[in-house]
Design an enzyme around this catalytic site. Sequence first.
Site, PDB file in Angstrom:
ATOM      1  N   GLU A   5       0.868  -1.172   0.000  1.00  0.00           N
ATOM      2  CA  GLU A   5       0.000   0.000   0.000  1.00  0.00           C
ATOM      3  C   GLU A   5       0.911   1.230   0.000  1.00  0.00           C
ATOM      4  O   GLU A   5       1.784   1.353   0.865  1.00  0.00           O
ATOM      5  CB  GLU A   5      -0.900   0.019   1.232  1.00  0.00           C
ATOM      6  CG  GLU A   5      -1.860   1.199   1.231  1.00  0.00           C
ATOM      7  CD  GLU A   5      -2.766   1.230   2.461  1.00  0.00           C
ATOM      8  OE1 GLU A   5      -3.517   2.220   2.603  1.00  0.00           O
ATOM      9  OE2 GLU A   5      -2.710   0.287   3.268  1.00  0.00           O
ATOM     10  N   ARG A  45       5.280 -12.622   9.622  1.00  0.00           N
ATOM     11  CA  ARG A  45       5.904 -11.325   9.346  1.00  0.00           C
ATOM     12  C   ARG A  45       7.181 -11.199  10.156  1.00  0.00           C
ATOM     13  O   ARG A  45       7.393 -11.915  11.137  1.00  0.00           O
ATOM     14  CB  ARG A  45       4.957 -10.174   9.670  1.00  0.00           C
ATOM     15  CG  ARG A  45       4.608 -10.051  11.145  1.00  0.00           C
ATOM     16  CD  ARG A  45       3.720  -8.853  11.423  1.00  0.00           C
ATOM     17  NE  ARG A  45       4.439  -7.606  11.189  1.00  0.00           N
ATOM     18  CZ  ARG A  45       3.854  -6.409  11.181  1.00  0.00           C
ATOM     19  NH1 ARG A  45       2.555  -6.309  11.354  1.00  0.00           N
ATOM     20  NH2 ARG A  45       4.567  -5.324  10.988  1.00  0.00           N
ATOM     21  N   LYS A  63       3.946   0.689   9.880  1.00  0.00           N
ATOM     22  CA  LYS A  63       4.029   1.960   9.165  1.00  0.00           C
ATOM     23  C   LYS A  63       3.369   3.087   9.954  1.00  0.00           C
ATOM     24  O   LYS A  63       3.822   4.235   9.905  1.00  0.00           O
ATOM     25  CB  LYS A  63       3.410   1.822   7.767  1.00  0.00           C
ATOM     26  CG  LYS A  63       4.365   1.226   6.761  1.00  0.00           C
ATOM     27  CD  LYS A  63       3.884   1.390   5.335  1.00  0.00           C
ATOM     28  CE  LYS A  63       2.787   0.423   4.995  1.00  0.00           C
ATOM     29  NZ  LYS A  63       2.461   0.438   3.547  1.00  0.00           N
TER      30      LYS A  63
END
Length: 808
Positions: free
Chosen positions: A71, A300, A310
């Site tokens: 994104e 992850r 983020k």
Amino acid sequence: MQMERVQPAPTSLAVMCPVSFRLPTISLSTHSPSVPADGTRPEGKNFLEEIVEDDLAAGRHKTVVTRFPPEPNGYPHIGHAKSIVLNFGLAQQHGGRTNLRFDDTNPETEDIEYVEAIKRDVRWLGFAWDEERYASDYFEQLYDWAVQLITDGKAYVDDLNEEEIRDYRGTVTEPGRESPYRARSVEENLDLFARMRAGEFPDGARVLRAKIDMAHPNMKMRDPLMYRIRHATHYRRGDAWCIYPMYDWAHGQSDAIEDITHSICTLEFENNRALYDWFLENLGIEDTRGARPHQYEFARLNLDYTVVSKRKLIQLVDGGHVAGWDDPRMPTIAGLRRRGVTPAAIRDFAERIGVAKANSRVDYSVLEYSIRNDLNTEAPRVLAVLDPLKVTITNYPEDGAETLDAAYWPHDIPKEGTRPLPFERTVYIERDDFAEDPPKKYRRLAPGRSVRLRHAYIITCDEVVKAADGTIAELRCRYHPDTLGSDAPEGLKVWGVIHWVPATRALPAEVRLYDRLFRTPDPEAELADGETFLDRLNPDSLTVHAHALVEPSLAKAAAYDRFQFERQGYFVVDPDTRPDRLVINRIVTLRDTWTKQITAPPVQKAPPPPPADPAPRPAPPSDPMEDYTEEQRALVARYVDQLGLDQGDAVILAGDLPLAQFFEEALNASTDPQATANWVIHELMRELKDTPLETLPFDGPKLGALVQLVTDETISTPIAKRVFAEMMKYGEPPADIVEKQGLRPITEADQIEPLVQGLMQNFPDKVGAYRAGKTGLLGFFVGQVMRATQGQADPQLVQRIVREKLAL
């Protein structure tokens, strides 16, 4: 944006692997037991590689197609690097393709700046995508598919607000309640959805939801949102849309449009897989091959001493806690690049930690190991002084000066190359390399003591000059003229080798020492009331030495040139550098300075795979000290804390108590613990194999004496290995072997000059090419002389003579 280039050695040979210990690969992969045609699997494959190879073997797919779907709402970080390496690597490994697809469905947070940053970082990591795609290109098709679900009675427009939707959803133990608007007719839903698109309603007034099951045990399936109203300008689509698809709605259909065979997500999307499949099934969507994409999840990356959210990274940037997305303390790829980390090191790190099916944390030292391992053979060695202390050499001529020939590479790196190093009456040393009242085992300069200046002479401190405030302003020393490239005279004890720079020729530099961004391994763990992760920031994550000095060979250094400052660490030239002043960042220290008390493994053990996994396979143990006793753990802590050993080396030594005792005995004859550990691990263990240690024909002090001969530059590393081979046979003291076999370095020019002359006669074409400007051939001639002398010739003397003869 400045292009990066790595500082090459003036002359270099093909890079070969240095003789150095490699930490055991720390992998969190889940491996199945071995079994090819008979059902076995080759060892070492992660579960995703196994899935891909099974799919290809079974004919389910002819070509592997993956995608990296960021994104564009921030800069990519080290976790994204792992995903990039995985997605692109799987496709490359099997001759497939990878799309770079931007999941740009949120106009309020996305920006073209982030798109360009992502593209730049993927390229920098060494990957090229086959197609560049955007979810926003599919908005019309996604809208049509939403209309299809409404028409089929499988989606509806809901007027509940965000808080009410959350309340109606229920809990993990209680079913949800159906919205009072769930029973709207198809016609009403179609009308309202069209009016949502036309912009008739304000933000948050209505949403489109899938009609699935409000009592479903997977809460993701309890009538999930598909569209929300956002009157915001999209960076690509402008104001064409005011309704935007949710990630879960756009994800699977975008994969189908692009013929993605293996849709790889991180583990937090595991529960979303059921929704991914439900949308594809209820829309009847198949890709052009007549198949549906499938989602797979992997753990992850959670890296200690930093954050990889983020949202939190944006807080660090917007709050001024760092100097931007490319601040070298940031875990962003841009920050790592500016810090001086190479793409190869990041790729190695991603492969080293493996691919897991259960979440875990990775110690920052694992990343640092990959960085050091890469830079060891790529960063030429130079001298720099961060906190200068003036040294006047009283018996050196006041107007005297000479140029020394200093090697860029140590003996164990198979590269050639030197640079001129001016020597003069006044030099600067590191202030920490002098102690007026030295503690026990202090191996540097002190009053009355002697040390060798790296690549130069031995000096002895005679006088300490202090300023009015009592601080040491200057040392007055004398040098020993006959010690350049030769041993200390009889009776003179040398307490170590220190680095220095010439006073009048050194270059001013601002050196920025970057360290870990947070004080604690997990900045978000066990926060007190009112405390946030920002309270865990490390106040010492940046230290600036504004008045550092570096040797003059760095005068032409450009941004992103990398060096090892001897005894200091690895460094890179920062883009802030100006013509009149170098700015240099520390990439990483020479060894892990954070591991003081080892109470946890470098990579913490992952919890077992969730029960929902149809075939859970246990991850291999990741704690290298899992079976260590308290005594062994204490040894590791002491080796790292007191002796400064690399953590991996400390773990190996402590794992075998007789070997640790041998190492301790060797230290009685050696002043360099890390060099001694290297010889024990790399040379001794390789020779021993399964042979008991007590069968050795020599003891620890003899090995330590051999290491000290190299440390004192009495013999070179290649010669030391020949001596070691003799010791393995007969057990004689190393000094006796050196004398008996005449293995001392050849330091007389009249012994080397005939060899150089002979080479020039045998290779006149290469002589001509060198004189025509092909100066890289210097390494050829030096290498030939070193081979002819079996490594005994002083390489600095050889290079000086070769240069002189070729220049005639």
